[in-house]
Design a protein around this motif. Structure first.
Motif, PDB file in Angstrom:
ATOM      1  N   ARG A  85     -24.105 -50.838 -12.524  1.00 37.05           N
ATOM      2  CA  ARG A  85     -25.075 -49.816 -11.537  1.00 37.05           C
ATOM      3  C   ARG A  85     -24.238 -48.769 -10.961  1.00 37.05           C
ATOM      4  O   ARG A  85     -23.055 -49.004 -10.318  1.00 37.05           O
ATOM      5  N   PRO A  86     -24.695 -47.410 -11.010  1.00 39.09           N
ATOM      6  CA  PRO A  86     -24.000 -46.448 -10.298  1.00 39.09           C
ATOM      7  C   PRO A  86     -23.963 -46.615  -8.625  1.00 39.09           C
ATOM      8  O   PRO A  86     -24.742 -47.354  -8.379  1.00 39.09           O
ATOM      9  N   THR A  87     -22.954 -46.323  -8.180  1.00 37.91           N
ATOM     10  CA  THR A  87     -22.547 -46.420  -6.742  1.00 37.91           C
ATOM     11  C   THR A  87     -23.498 -45.472  -5.822  1.00 37.91           C
ATOM     12  O   THR A  87     -23.694 -44.448  -6.264  1.00 37.91           O
ATOM     13  N   ARG A  88     -24.086 -45.988  -4.942  1.00 37.74           N
ATOM     14  CA  ARG A  88     -24.785 -45.105  -3.866  1.00 37.74           C
ATOM     15  C   ARG A  88     -24.056 -45.202  -2.325  1.00 37.74           C
ATOM     16  O   ARG A  88     -23.576 -46.287  -2.045  1.00 37.74           O
TER      17      ARG A  88
ATOM     18  N   LYS B 112     -24.074 -52.393  -4.377  1.00 35.52           N
ATOM     19  CA  LYS B 112     -23.389 -51.297  -4.749  1.00 35.52           C
ATOM     20  C   LYS B 112     -23.307 -50.093  -3.804  1.00 35.52           C
ATOM     21  O   LYS B 112     -23.465 -48.950  -4.216  1.00 35.52           O
ATOM     22  N   ILE B 113     -23.187 -50.433  -2.478  1.00 36.56           N
ATOM     23  CA  ILE B 113     -23.170 -49.388  -1.605  1.00 36.56           C
ATOM     24  C   ILE B 113     -21.807 -48.825  -1.211  1.00 36.56           C
ATOM     25  O   ILE B 113     -20.696 -49.770  -0.871  1.00 36.56           O
ATOM     26  N   LEU B 114     -21.254 -47.730  -1.414  1.00 37.45           N
ATOM     27  CA  LEU B 114     -19.885 -47.221  -0.939  1.00 37.45           C
ATOM     28  C   LEU B 114     -19.424 -47.684   0.072  1.00 37.45           C
ATOM     29  O   LEU B 114     -17.987 -48.076   0.031  1.00 37.45           O
TER      30      LEU B 114
ATOM     31  N   LYS C 224     -15.313 -43.668  -4.086  1.00 41.21           N
ATOM     32  CA  LYS C 224     -15.707 -42.471  -3.780  1.00 41.21           C
ATOM     33  C   LYS C 224     -15.438 -41.416  -4.543  1.00 41.21           C
ATOM     34  O   LYS C 224     -16.301 -40.539  -4.774  1.00 41.21           O
ATOM     35  N   ARG C 225     -14.225 -41.512  -5.308  1.00 36.03           N
ATOM     36  CA  ARG C 225     -13.777 -40.536  -6.345  1.00 36.03           C
ATOM     37  C   ARG C 225     -14.973 -40.639  -7.443  1.00 36.03           C
ATOM     38  O   ARG C 225     -15.649 -39.566  -7.838  1.00 36.03           O
ATOM     39  N   ASN C 226     -15.284 -41.716  -7.882  1.00 33.64           N
ATOM     40  CA  ASN C 226     -16.336 -42.044  -9.054  1.00 33.64           C
ATOM     41  C   ASN C 226     -17.620 -41.559  -8.542  1.00 33.64           C
ATOM     42  O   ASN C 226     -18.359 -40.892  -9.356  1.00 33.64           O
ATOM     43  N   TYR C 227     -17.960 -41.984  -7.298  1.00 29.89           N
ATOM     44  CA  TYR C 227     -19.202 -41.264  -6.843  1.00 29.89           C
ATOM     45  C   TYR C 227     -19.284 -39.916  -6.776  1.00 29.89           C
ATOM     46  O   TYR C 227     -20.476 -39.307  -7.010  1.00 29.89           O
ATOM     47  N   THR C 228     -18.311 -39.236  -6.202  1.00 27.59           N
ATOM     48  CA  THR C 228     -18.224 -37.836  -6.175  1.00 27.59           C
ATOM     49  C   THR C 228     -18.508 -37.137  -7.506  1.00 27.59           C
ATOM     50  O   THR C 228     -19.296 -36.177  -7.857  1.00 27.59           O
ATOM     51  N   ALA C 229     -17.596 -37.729  -8.793  1.00 21.92           N
ATOM     52  CA  ALA C 229     -17.772 -37.005 -10.074  1.00 21.92           C
ATOM     53  C   ALA C 229     -19.115 -37.274 -10.438  1.00 21.92           C
ATOM     54  O   ALA C 229     -19.567 -36.565 -11.335  1.00 21.92           O
ATOM     55  N   ALA C 230     -19.726 -38.449 -10.372  1.00 21.19           N
ATOM     56  CA  ALA C 230     -21.153 -38.935 -10.886  1.00 21.19           C
ATOM     57  C   ALA C 230     -22.163 -37.787 -10.266  1.00 21.19           C
ATOM     58  O   ALA C 230     -23.275 -37.414 -10.853  1.00 21.19           O
TER      59      ALA C 230
ATOM     60  N   LEU D 219     -25.825 -33.253 -10.650  1.00 22.18           N
ATOM     61  CA  LEU D 219     -26.468 -32.135 -10.214  1.00 22.18           C
ATOM     62  C   LEU D 219     -26.259 -30.849 -11.047  1.00 22.18           C
ATOM     63  O   LEU D 219     -26.575 -29.691 -10.735  1.00 22.18           O
ATOM     64  N   THR D 220     -25.273 -30.938 -12.061  1.00 23.13           N
ATOM     65  CA  THR D 220     -24.975 -29.927 -12.851  1.00 23.13           C
ATOM     66  C   THR D 220     -25.964 -29.313 -13.841  1.00 23.13           C
ATOM     67  O   THR D 220     -26.648 -30.334 -14.615  1.00 23.13           O
ATOM     68  N   PRO D 221     -26.616 -28.311 -13.645  1.00 26.17           N
ATOM     69  CA  PRO D 221     -27.517 -27.956 -14.618  1.00 26.17           C
ATOM     70  C   PRO D 221     -27.317 -27.916 -15.739  1.00 26.17           C
ATOM     71  O   PRO D 221     -26.387 -27.463 -16.417  1.00 26.17           O
TER      72      PRO D 221
END
Length: 228
Positions: free
Chosen positions: A99-102, A156-158, A202-208, A213-215
């Motif tokens: 699961r993705p980090t939040r 899975k919380i940062l 944190k790096r993976n969260y920021t990248a995800a 958010l990229t249109p």
């Protein structure tokens, strides 16, 4: 390969300290499985959870022997939260391995702080009044803080890594005081891995987040939806 080599070096260092301090078989088992578990967690590897179940069983017995009852009871919570984390990490993951980090919800911070204060006071009092616990309130505080860290990790919380860093710093002092030198050294390694885990997550969260958010390019008829 480089990361695997780092792990092998840390494991060798841990076993060397265990040998020099004449650690028991359970202490060696607890430290090695604990090291492997934290290392895999920092890498967001799902195998951290089954290894965690073995680790907490070893720690339960070891803490019972040295009368750190809050830490002993803590392993029961860890066992249950490890099962919970195993399930959570495998759900809502889309095409990813886990699961993705939040980030933590702001409303959750105050209840966790109140829980930390209340549980430490109550748990510490019970240990002081009804057991021969060595350092009841310090033991209860670190144990409660560890429950919070493990809960955040399982969800899975940062911010779990920030709490773990605090736990590791306090634990180094407590276990050194109790003469558990191998465990104290293990928590020093935990501290290093926790800092690395915070940076990596944190790096993976920021990248995800940036990817999410990229249109999509305008006019792309083959665009697909990104994860929910």
């Amino acid at each position: 390969m480089k990361k695997t080599g780092t792990m092998l070096v840390l494991l060798a260092a841990m076993l060397t300290v265990a040998w020099l301090t004449s650690s028991s078989a359970f202490e060696i088992a607890a430290t090695t499985t604990g090291l492997l578990c934290v290392w895999l967690t920092a890498r967001e590897n799902i195998w951290s959870w089954p290894i965690s179940l073995v680790n907490v069983a070893c720690f339960f017995y070891m803490f019972w022997e040295v009368k750190l009852y809050a830490d002993m009871a803590l392993q029961v919570f860890f066992f249950l939260l490890s099962i919970y984390g195993w399930i959570v990490w495998l759900t809502k993951r889309g095409g990813a391995d886990v699961r993705p980090t939040r980030k933590i919800a702001p409303w959750l911070i105050l209840p966790l702080v109140l829980f930390l204060i209340g549980a430490t006071a109550g748990w510490g009092y019970v240990l002081h009044k009804y057991t021969d616990a060595s350092i009841p309130y310090a033991d209860a505080f670190i144990a409660t803080l560890s429950i919070i860290a493990q809960l955040l990790l399982s969800a899975k919380i940062l911010e779990n890594w920030t709490v773990w860093i605090a736990v590791d710093v306090l634990s180094i002092g407590m276990y050194a005081y109790k003469g558990l030198d191998a465990i104290a050294f293990l928590y020093l390694i935990y501290l290093i891995i926790a800092i690395a885990g915070l940076i990596t997550w944190k790096r993976n969260y920021t990248a995800a987040e940036g990817f999410r958010l990229t249109p999509e390019p305008a006019g792309n008829s083959h665009s697909t939806e990104r994860g929910a």
